[in-house]
Design a protein around this motif. Structure first.
Motif, PDB file in Angstrom:
ATOM      1  N   THR A   1       0.826  -1.212   0.000  1.00  0.00           N
ATOM      2  CA  THR A   1       0.000   0.000   0.000  1.00  0.00           C
ATOM      3  C   THR A   1       0.858   1.259   0.000  1.00  0.00           C
ATOM      4  O   THR A   1       0.613   2.213  -0.740  1.00  0.00           O
ATOM      5  N   ILE A   2       1.907   1.254   0.844  1.00  0.00           N
ATOM      6  CA  ILE A   2       2.793   2.426   0.892  1.00  0.00           C
ATOM      7  C   ILE A   2       3.516   2.611  -0.434  1.00  0.00           C
ATOM      8  O   ILE A   2       3.630   3.721  -0.958  1.00  0.00           O
ATOM      9  N   GLY A   3       4.009   1.501  -1.002  1.00  0.00           N
ATOM     10  CA  GLY A   3       4.703   1.601  -2.274  1.00  0.00           C
ATOM     11  C   GLY A   3       3.805   2.116  -3.382  1.00  0.00           C
ATOM     12  O   GLY A   3       4.209   2.952  -4.203  1.00  0.00           O
ATOM     13  N   GLY A   4       2.560   1.626  -3.406  1.00  0.00           N
ATOM     14  CA  GLY A   4       1.626   2.111  -4.415  1.00  0.00           C
ATOM     15  C   GLY A   4       1.337   3.595  -4.261  1.00  0.00           C
ATOM     16  O   GLY A   4       1.284   4.341  -5.252  1.00  0.00           O
ATOM     17  N   GLY A   5       1.181   4.049  -3.014  1.00  0.00           N
ATOM     18  CA  GLY A   5       0.934   5.469  -2.790  1.00  0.00           C
ATOM     19  C   GLY A   5       2.105   6.334  -3.221  1.00  0.00           C
ATOM     20  O   GLY A   5       1.933   7.414  -3.792  1.00  0.00           O
ATOM     21  N   LEU A   6       3.328   5.859  -2.933  1.00  0.00           N
ATOM     22  CA  LEU A   6       4.511   6.609  -3.349  1.00  0.00           C
ATOM     23  C   LEU A   6       4.614   6.675  -4.864  1.00  0.00           C
ATOM     24  O   LEU A   6       5.009   7.701  -5.430  1.00  0.00           O
ATOM     25  N   LEU A   7       4.283   5.584  -5.550  1.00  0.00           N
ATOM     26  CA  LEU A   7       4.311   5.600  -7.017  1.00  0.00           C
ATOM     27  C   LEU A   7       3.301   6.604  -7.572  1.00  0.00           C
ATOM     28  O   LEU A   7       3.593   7.335  -8.529  1.00  0.00           O
ATOM     29  N   VAL A   8       2.110   6.626  -6.989  1.00  0.00           N
ATOM     30  CA  VAL A   8       1.112   7.595  -7.433  1.00  0.00           C
ATOM     31  C   VAL A   8       1.611   9.023  -7.218  1.00  0.00           C
ATOM     32  O   VAL A   8       1.470   9.899  -8.087  1.00  0.00           O
ATOM     33  N   GLY A   9       2.225   9.274  -6.038  1.00  0.00           N
ATOM     34  CA  GLY A   9       2.773  10.607  -5.790  1.00  0.00           C
ATOM     35  C   GLY A   9       3.864  10.968  -6.773  1.00  0.00           C
ATOM     36  O   GLY A   9       3.971  12.110  -7.235  1.00  0.00           O
ATOM     37  N   GLY A  10       4.720   9.992  -7.120  1.00  0.00           N
ATOM     38  CA  GLY A  10       5.754  10.250  -8.114  1.00  0.00           C
ATOM     39  C   GLY A  10       5.158  10.602  -9.461  1.00  0.00           C
ATOM     40  O   GLY A  10       5.658  11.482 -10.180  1.00  0.00           O
ATOM     41  N   GLY A  11       4.077   9.899  -9.834  1.00  0.00           N
ATOM     42  CA  GLY A  11       3.419  10.218 -11.103  1.00  0.00           C
ATOM     43  C   GLY A  11       2.843  11.620 -11.126  1.00  0.00           C
ATOM     44  O   GLY A  11       2.945  12.336 -12.128  1.00  0.00           O
ATOM     45  N   VAL A  12       2.239  12.032 -10.008  1.00  0.00           N
ATOM     46  CA  VAL A  12       1.677  13.382  -9.935  1.00  0.00           C
ATOM     47  C   VAL A  12       2.773  14.432 -10.066  1.00  0.00           C
ATOM     48  O   VAL A  12       2.638  15.437 -10.791  1.00  0.00           O
ATOM     49  N   CYS A  13       3.909  14.219  -9.355  1.00  0.00           N
ATOM     50  CA  CYS A  13       5.022  15.165  -9.459  1.00  0.00           C
ATOM     51  C   CYS A  13       5.567  15.216 -10.885  1.00  0.00           C
ATOM     52  O   CYS A  13       5.955  16.281 -11.386  1.00  0.00           O
ATOM     53  N   TYR A  14       5.611  14.090 -11.566  1.00  0.00           N
ATOM     54  CA  TYR A  14       6.093  14.069 -12.950  1.00  0.00           C
ATOM     55  C   TYR A  14       5.174  14.886 -13.852  1.00  0.00           C
ATOM     56  O   TYR A  14       5.628  15.644 -14.711  1.00  0.00           O
ATOM     57  N   LEU A  15       3.853  14.754 -13.664  1.00  0.00           N
ATOM     58  CA  LEU A  15       2.905  15.522 -14.465  1.00  0.00           C
ATOM     59  C   LEU A  15       3.048  17.025 -14.205  1.00  0.00           C
ATOM     60  O   LEU A  15       2.963  17.838 -15.134  1.00  0.00           O
ATOM     61  N   LEU A  16       3.286  17.395 -12.952  1.00  0.00           N
ATOM     62  CA  LEU A  16       3.495  18.813 -12.642  1.00  0.00           C
ATOM     63  C   LEU A  16       4.756  19.344 -13.306  1.00  0.00           C
ATOM     64  O   LEU A  16       4.791  20.479 -13.800  1.00  0.00           O
ATOM     65  N   ALA A  17       5.808  18.516 -13.309  1.00  0.00           N
ATOM     66  CA  ALA A  17       7.050  18.932 -13.970  1.00  0.00           C
ATOM     67  C   ALA A  17       6.828  19.119 -15.465  1.00  0.00           C
ATOM     68  O   ALA A  17       7.327  20.074 -16.071  1.00  0.00           O
TER      69      ALA A  17
ATOM     70  N   GLY B   1       9.703  23.288 -11.983  1.00  0.00           N
ATOM     71  CA  GLY B   1       9.731  22.079 -12.800  1.00  0.00           C
ATOM     72  C   GLY B   1      10.839  21.133 -12.392  1.00  0.00           C
ATOM     73  O   GLY B   1      10.644  19.911 -12.320  1.00  0.00           O
ATOM     74  N   LYS B   2      12.020  21.691 -12.098  1.00  0.00           N
ATOM     75  CA  LYS B   2      13.132  20.831 -11.686  1.00  0.00           C
ATOM     76  C   LYS B   2      12.831  20.176 -10.334  1.00  0.00           C
ATOM     77  O   LYS B   2      13.118  18.999 -10.124  1.00  0.00           O
ATOM     78  N   ARG B   3      12.223  20.943  -9.423  1.00  0.00           N
ATOM     79  CA  ARG B   3      11.898  20.380  -8.111  1.00  0.00           C
ATOM     80  C   ARG B   3      10.866  19.263  -8.229  1.00  0.00           C
ATOM     81  O   ARG B   3      10.993  18.205  -7.615  1.00  0.00           O
ATOM     82  N   TYR B   4       9.830  19.487  -9.049  1.00  0.00           N
ATOM     83  CA  TYR B   4       8.825  18.446  -9.256  1.00  0.00           C
ATOM     84  C   TYR B   4       9.451  17.198  -9.881  1.00  0.00           C
ATOM     85  O   TYR B   4       9.082  16.064  -9.559  1.00  0.00           O
ATOM     86  N   GLN B   5      10.408  17.427 -10.788  1.00  0.00           N
ATOM     87  CA  GLN B   5      11.033  16.283 -11.449  1.00  0.00           C
ATOM     88  C   GLN B   5      11.803  15.422 -10.457  1.00  0.00           C
ATOM     89  O   GLN B   5      11.675  14.189 -10.445  1.00  0.00           O
ATOM     90  N   TRP B   6      12.604  16.077  -9.598  1.00  0.00           N
ATOM     91  CA  TRP B   6      13.376  15.308  -8.614  1.00  0.00           C
ATOM     92  C   TRP B   6      12.457  14.628  -7.596  1.00  0.00           C
ATOM     93  O   TRP B   6      12.716  13.495  -7.181  1.00  0.00           O
ATOM     94  N   MET B   7      11.410  15.335  -7.213  1.00  0.00           N
ATOM     95  CA  MET B   7      10.467  14.713  -6.277  1.00  0.00           C
ATOM     96  C   MET B   7       9.801  13.501  -6.906  1.00  0.00           C
ATOM     97  O   MET B   7       9.603  12.470  -6.248  1.00  0.00           O
ATOM     98  N   GLY B   8       9.413  13.604  -8.170  1.00  0.00           N
ATOM     99  CA  GLY B   8       8.807  12.463  -8.845  1.00  0.00           C
ATOM    100  C   GLY B   8       9.723  11.268  -8.909  1.00  0.00           C
ATOM    101  O   GLY B   8       9.314  10.124  -8.669  1.00  0.00           O
ATOM    102  N   VAL B   9      11.012  11.530  -9.232  1.00  0.00           N
ATOM    103  CA  VAL B   9      11.974  10.418  -9.307  1.00  0.00           C
ATOM    104  C   VAL B   9      12.144   9.768  -7.931  1.00  0.00           C
ATOM    105  O   VAL B   9      12.163   8.545  -7.794  1.00  0.00           O
ATOM    106  N   GLY B  10      12.268  10.611  -6.880  1.00  0.00           N
ATOM    107  CA  GLY B  10      12.463  10.061  -5.547  1.00  0.00           C
ATOM    108  C   GLY B  10      11.270   9.252  -5.069  1.00  0.00           C
ATOM    109  O   GLY B  10      11.416   8.149  -4.533  1.00  0.00           O
ATOM    110  N   LEU B  11      10.049   9.776  -5.269  1.00  0.00           N
ATOM    111  CA  LEU B  11       8.856   9.057  -4.824  1.00  0.00           C
ATOM    112  C   LEU B  11       8.666   7.764  -5.608  1.00  0.00           C
ATOM    113  O   LEU B  11       8.287   6.731  -5.045  1.00  0.00           O
ATOM    114  N   ALA B  12       8.931   7.834  -6.934  1.00  0.00           N
ATOM    115  CA  ALA B  12       8.779   6.615  -7.725  1.00  0.00           C
ATOM    116  C   ALA B  12       9.773   5.552  -7.291  1.00  0.00           C
ATOM    117  O   ALA B  12       9.447   4.362  -7.181  1.00  0.00           O
TER     118      ALA B  12
END
Length: 270
Positions: free
Chosen positions: A173-189, A216-227
Protein backbone atom coordinates in the motif's frame (compact mmCIF):
# COMPACT_ATOMS: atom_id res chain seq x y z
CA UNK A 1 -5.88 54.97 86.88
CA UNK A 2 -6.12 51.63 88.62
CA UNK A 3 -7.93 50.13 85.60
CA UNK A 4 -5.32 51.40 83.17
CA UNK A 5 -2.50 50.16 85.35
CA UNK A 6 -4.13 46.72 85.42
CA UNK A 7 -5.12 46.37 81.75
CA UNK A 8 -2.15 47.99 79.96
CA UNK A 9 0.47 45.49 81.16
CA UNK A 10 -1.68 42.54 80.06
CA UNK A 11 -2.20 44.11 76.61
CA UNK A 12 1.49 44.74 76.27
CA UNK A 13 2.26 41.13 77.23
CA UNK A 14 -0.24 39.85 74.62
CA UNK A 15 1.27 42.04 71.90
CA UNK A 16 4.74 40.82 72.81
CA UNK A 17 3.59 37.18 72.57
CA UNK A 18 1.99 37.78 69.17
CA UNK A 19 5.15 39.52 68.01
CA UNK A 20 7.16 36.48 69.13
CA UNK A 21 5.10 34.13 66.91
CA UNK A 22 5.28 36.20 63.73
CA UNK A 23 9.03 35.64 63.07
CA UNK A 24 8.47 31.90 63.30
CA UNK A 25 5.61 32.11 60.80
CA UNK A 26 7.80 34.04 58.36
CA UNK A 27 10.51 31.44 58.79
CA UNK A 28 8.04 28.59 58.24
CA UNK A 29 6.75 30.18 55.05
CA UNK A 30 10.28 30.68 53.69
CA UNK A 31 11.30 27.12 54.53
CA UNK A 32 8.11 25.73 52.94
CA UNK A 33 8.72 27.63 49.71
CA UNK A 34 12.30 26.28 49.68
CA UNK A 35 10.96 22.72 50.18
CA UNK A 36 12.72 22.41 53.56
CA UNK A 37 9.76 20.67 55.16
CA UNK A 38 11.46 19.08 58.16
CA UNK A 39 12.99 22.37 59.32
CA UNK A 40 9.63 24.07 58.79
CA UNK A 41 7.99 21.53 61.14
CA UNK A 42 10.65 22.26 63.76
CA UNK A 43 9.86 25.96 63.58
CA UNK A 44 6.15 25.21 63.87
CA UNK A 45 6.67 23.20 67.04
CA UNK A 46 8.52 26.16 68.58
CA UNK A 47 5.84 28.61 67.44
CA UNK A 48 3.04 26.49 68.99
CA UNK A 49 4.57 27.00 72.43
CA UNK A 50 4.28 30.77 71.94
CA UNK A 51 0.77 30.84 70.44
CA UNK A 52 -1.53 33.22 72.27
CA UNK A 53 -4.93 32.69 70.68
CA UNK A 54 -7.22 30.76 68.38
CA UNK A 55 -6.28 32.72 65.28
CA UNK A 56 -2.63 31.81 65.63
CA UNK A 57 -3.55 28.21 66.45
CA UNK A 58 -5.60 28.02 63.25
CA UNK A 59 -2.79 29.49 61.16
CA UNK A 60 -0.21 27.15 62.63
CA UNK A 61 -2.44 24.12 62.04
CA UNK A 62 -2.99 25.13 58.41
CA UNK A 63 0.76 25.42 57.84
CA UNK A 64 1.28 22.07 59.51
CA UNK A 65 -1.38 20.37 57.38
CA UNK A 66 0.09 21.71 54.15
CA UNK A 67 3.62 20.62 55.05
CA UNK A 68 2.54 17.14 56.16
CA UNK A 69 0.52 16.73 52.95
CA UNK A 70 3.59 17.47 50.82
CA UNK A 71 5.53 14.94 52.90
CA UNK A 72 2.92 12.28 52.07
CA UNK A 73 1.73 11.94 55.69
CA UNK A 74 -1.95 12.02 54.73
CA UNK A 75 -3.61 11.10 58.03
CA UNK A 76 -1.54 13.58 60.07
CA UNK A 77 -2.20 16.27 57.45
CA UNK A 78 -5.97 15.74 57.62
CA UNK A 79 -5.86 15.84 61.43
CA UNK A 80 -4.07 19.21 61.32
CA UNK A 81 -6.55 20.57 58.78
CA UNK A 82 -9.48 19.43 60.95
CA UNK A 83 -7.96 21.11 64.02
CA UNK A 84 -7.98 24.40 62.14
CA UNK A 85 -11.33 24.01 60.35
CA UNK A 86 -13.30 23.02 63.44
CA UNK A 87 -12.28 26.38 64.91
CA UNK A 88 -12.73 28.37 61.70
CA UNK A 89 -14.57 26.40 58.98
CA UNK A 90 -14.06 29.10 56.32
CA UNK A 91 -10.28 29.33 56.79
CA UNK A 92 -8.05 29.39 53.73
CA UNK A 93 -4.59 27.95 53.29
CA UNK A 94 -1.89 30.57 53.96
CA UNK A 95 0.43 29.24 51.23
CA UNK A 96 0.10 28.18 47.63
CA UNK A 97 -0.18 24.38 47.44
CA UNK A 98 -0.54 21.83 44.68
CA UNK A 99 -4.00 21.08 43.23
CA UNK A 100 -3.93 17.66 44.88
CA UNK A 101 -3.37 19.13 48.35
CA UNK A 102 -5.98 21.83 47.70
CA UNK A 103 -8.52 19.17 46.73
CA UNK A 104 -7.77 17.17 49.89
CA UNK A 105 -8.11 20.31 52.02
CA UNK A 106 -11.52 21.08 50.53
CA UNK A 107 -12.62 17.48 51.12
CA UNK A 108 -11.69 17.84 54.80
CA UNK A 109 -13.60 21.14 54.93
CA UNK A 110 -16.73 19.38 53.62
CA UNK A 111 -16.37 16.65 56.26
CA UNK A 112 -16.00 19.24 59.02
CA UNK A 113 -19.05 21.17 57.83
CA UNK A 114 -21.15 18.01 57.71
CA UNK A 115 -20.07 17.14 61.23
CA UNK A 116 -20.86 20.63 62.51
CA UNK A 117 -24.28 20.57 60.81
CA UNK A 118 -25.00 17.18 62.36
CA UNK A 119 -24.06 18.53 65.78
CA UNK A 120 -26.33 21.54 65.21
CA UNK A 121 -29.23 19.22 64.37
CA UNK A 122 -28.55 17.05 67.40
CA UNK A 123 -27.47 14.10 65.27
CA UNK A 124 -23.89 13.88 66.38
CA UNK A 125 -24.54 10.61 68.17
CA UNK A 126 -26.76 9.09 65.48
CA UNK A 127 -25.87 5.46 64.75
CA UNK A 128 -23.78 4.90 61.69
CA UNK A 129 -25.22 2.52 59.14
CA UNK A 130 -22.67 -0.21 58.66
CA UNK A 131 -23.21 -2.45 55.64
CA UNK A 132 -23.61 -6.13 56.50
CA UNK A 133 -20.50 -8.21 56.03
CA UNK A 134 -20.24 -10.07 52.80
CA UNK A 135 -20.97 -13.76 52.92
CA UNK A 136 -17.85 -15.88 52.69
CA UNK A 137 -17.35 -17.44 49.30
CA UNK A 138 -18.68 -20.95 48.92
CA UNK A 139 -15.77 -23.38 48.77
CA UNK A 140 -15.46 -25.07 45.43
CA UNK A 141 -14.68 -28.78 45.62
CA UNK A 142 -11.48 -29.87 44.02
CA UNK A 143 -11.89 -31.19 40.54
CA UNK A 144 -11.19 -34.87 40.14
CA UNK A 145 -7.82 -35.76 38.81
CA UNK A 146 -7.79 -36.06 35.08
CA UNK A 147 -6.88 -39.45 33.75
CA UNK A 148 -3.40 -39.93 32.44
CA UNK A 149 -3.03 -39.20 28.75
CA UNK A 150 -1.92 -41.94 26.50
CA UNK A 151 1.27 -41.56 24.46
CA UNK A 152 0.96 -39.55 21.27
CA UNK A 153 -1.88 -37.56 22.87
CA UNK A 154 -1.92 -34.84 20.29
CA UNK A 155 -0.07 -33.53 17.29
CA UNK A 156 0.00 -29.81 16.49
CA UNK A 157 0.65 -28.57 13.01
CA UNK A 158 1.92 -25.07 12.42
CA UNK A 159 2.42 -22.97 9.36
CA UNK A 160 5.15 -20.37 9.86
CA UNK A 161 4.43 -18.34 6.78
CA UNK A 162 0.80 -17.41 7.40
CA UNK A 163 1.60 -14.36 9.58
CA UNK A 164 4.17 -13.02 7.15
CA UNK A 165 1.79 -13.26 4.18
CA UNK A 166 -0.91 -11.28 5.97
CA UNK A 167 1.63 -8.49 6.66
CA UNK A 168 2.64 -8.04 3.02
CA UNK A 169 -0.20 -5.59 2.27
CA UNK A 170 1.30 -2.72 4.27
CA UNK A 171 4.49 -2.14 2.22
CA UNK A 172 2.45 -2.76 -0.94
CA UNK A 173 0.00 0.00 0.00
CA UNK A 174 2.79 2.43 0.89
CA UNK A 175 4.70 1.60 -2.27
CA UNK A 176 1.63 2.11 -4.41
CA UNK A 177 0.93 5.47 -2.79
CA UNK A 178 4.51 6.61 -3.35
CA UNK A 179 4.31 5.60 -7.02
CA UNK A 180 1.11 7.60 -7.43
CA UNK A 181 2.77 10.61 -5.79
CA UNK A 182 5.75 10.25 -8.11
CA UNK A 183 3.42 10.22 -11.10
CA UNK A 184 1.68 13.38 -9.93
CA UNK A 185 5.02 15.16 -9.46
CA UNK A 186 6.09 14.07 -12.95
CA UNK A 187 2.91 15.52 -14.47
CA UNK A 188 3.50 18.81 -12.64
CA UNK A 189 7.05 18.93 -13.97
CA UNK A 190 5.80 18.34 -17.51
CA UNK A 191 3.27 21.14 -17.06
CA UNK A 192 6.01 23.59 -16.09
CA UNK A 193 8.09 22.40 -19.04
CA UNK A 194 5.14 23.03 -21.38
CA UNK A 195 4.79 26.57 -20.03
CA UNK A 196 8.43 27.30 -20.82
CA UNK A 197 8.24 25.85 -24.33
CA UNK A 198 4.92 27.45 -25.18
CA UNK A 199 5.70 30.96 -23.91
CA UNK A 200 2.86 31.01 -21.41
CA UNK A 201 1.25 34.41 -20.79
CA UNK A 202 1.95 34.07 -17.09
CA UNK A 203 5.71 34.18 -17.72
CA UNK A 204 5.97 37.93 -18.28
CA UNK A 205 9.40 38.53 -16.76
CA UNK A 206 12.71 36.76 -16.46
CA UNK A 207 11.99 36.09 -12.76
CA UNK A 208 8.77 34.30 -13.68
CA UNK A 209 10.69 32.10 -16.10
CA UNK A 210 13.31 31.28 -13.44
CA UNK A 211 10.65 30.38 -10.89
CA UNK A 212 8.82 28.16 -13.37
CA UNK A 213 12.03 26.37 -14.30
CA UNK A 214 12.91 25.91 -10.61
CA UNK A 215 9.48 24.45 -9.87
CA UNK A 216 9.73 22.08 -12.80
CA UNK A 217 13.13 20.83 -11.69
CA UNK A 218 11.90 20.38 -8.11
CA UNK A 219 8.82 18.45 -9.26
CA UNK A 220 11.03 16.28 -11.45
CA UNK A 221 13.38 15.31 -8.61
CA UNK A 222 10.47 14.71 -6.28
CA UNK A 223 8.81 12.46 -8.84
CA UNK A 224 11.97 10.42 -9.31
CA UNK A 225 12.46 10.06 -5.55
CA UNK A 226 8.86 9.06 -4.82
CA UNK A 227 8.78 6.62 -7.72
CA UNK A 228 12.02 4.99 -6.53
CA UNK A 229 10.69 4.68 -2.99
CA UNK A 230 7.45 3.21 -4.34
CA UNK A 231 9.35 0.57 -6.31
CA UNK A 232 11.31 -0.33 -3.17
CA UNK A 233 8.06 -0.64 -1.20
CA UNK A 234 6.54 -2.95 -3.77
CA UNK A 235 9.71 -5.02 -3.84
CA UNK A 236 9.62 -5.38 -0.05
CA UNK A 237 5.95 -6.41 -0.24
CA UNK A 238 6.72 -9.03 -2.88
CA UNK A 239 9.61 -10.39 -0.81
CA UNK A 240 7.48 -10.64 2.31
CA UNK A 241 4.73 -12.39 0.38
CA UNK A 242 7.10 -14.89 -1.25
CA UNK A 243 8.91 -15.67 2.00
CA UNK A 244 5.56 -16.25 3.64
CA UNK A 245 4.36 -18.81 1.12
CA UNK A 246 3.05 -21.90 2.86
CA UNK A 247 5.67 -24.59 2.88
CA UNK A 248 5.49 -28.19 3.94
CA UNK A 249 3.52 -28.54 7.13
CA UNK A 250 5.64 -28.94 10.22
CA UNK A 251 4.69 -31.44 12.86
CA UNK A 252 5.07 -30.88 16.58
CA UNK A 253 4.61 -34.09 18.57
CA UNK A 254 4.18 -34.26 22.34
CA UNK A 255 3.86 -37.47 24.40
CA UNK A 256 2.50 -37.53 27.96
CA UNK A 257 2.66 -40.61 30.19
CA UNK A 258 2.52 -41.48 33.88
CA UNK A 259 3.55 -44.28 36.22
CA UNK A 260 0.90 -43.49 38.83
CA UNK A 261 3.04 -41.09 40.92
CA UNK A 262 4.82 -38.94 38.35
CA UNK A 263 4.08 -37.49 34.90
CA UNK A 264 6.50 -37.63 31.98
CA UNK A 265 6.43 -35.31 28.98
CA UNK A 266 8.49 -35.97 25.89
CA UNK A 267 8.23 -34.74 22.33
CA UNK A 268 10.00 -33.66 19.21
CA UNK A 269 10.36 -30.32 17.48
CA UNK A 270 10.26 -29.98 13.68
Amino acid sequence: MLLSLTVLPSLQATAQEQGRVQPYLLSVRRLYENLEYERALEQLSRAKRLSSGKEEDVLLSLYEGAILADLGRVEESEAAFKAALFVRPEAKLPVLVSPKVEERFEAVRRQVKQKLEAVARGQADAPVQVPPPEAPPTPVPDAPHAPALAPEAFVARTSSGQGRRTGAWLPATIGGGLLVGGGVCYLLARAEHSKLRGSDAGLATREDVKRSASRGKRYQWMGVGLAGAGVVGLGVSAGVYLLGRPSQARTLGVDVSTDGTSAFVQGRWP
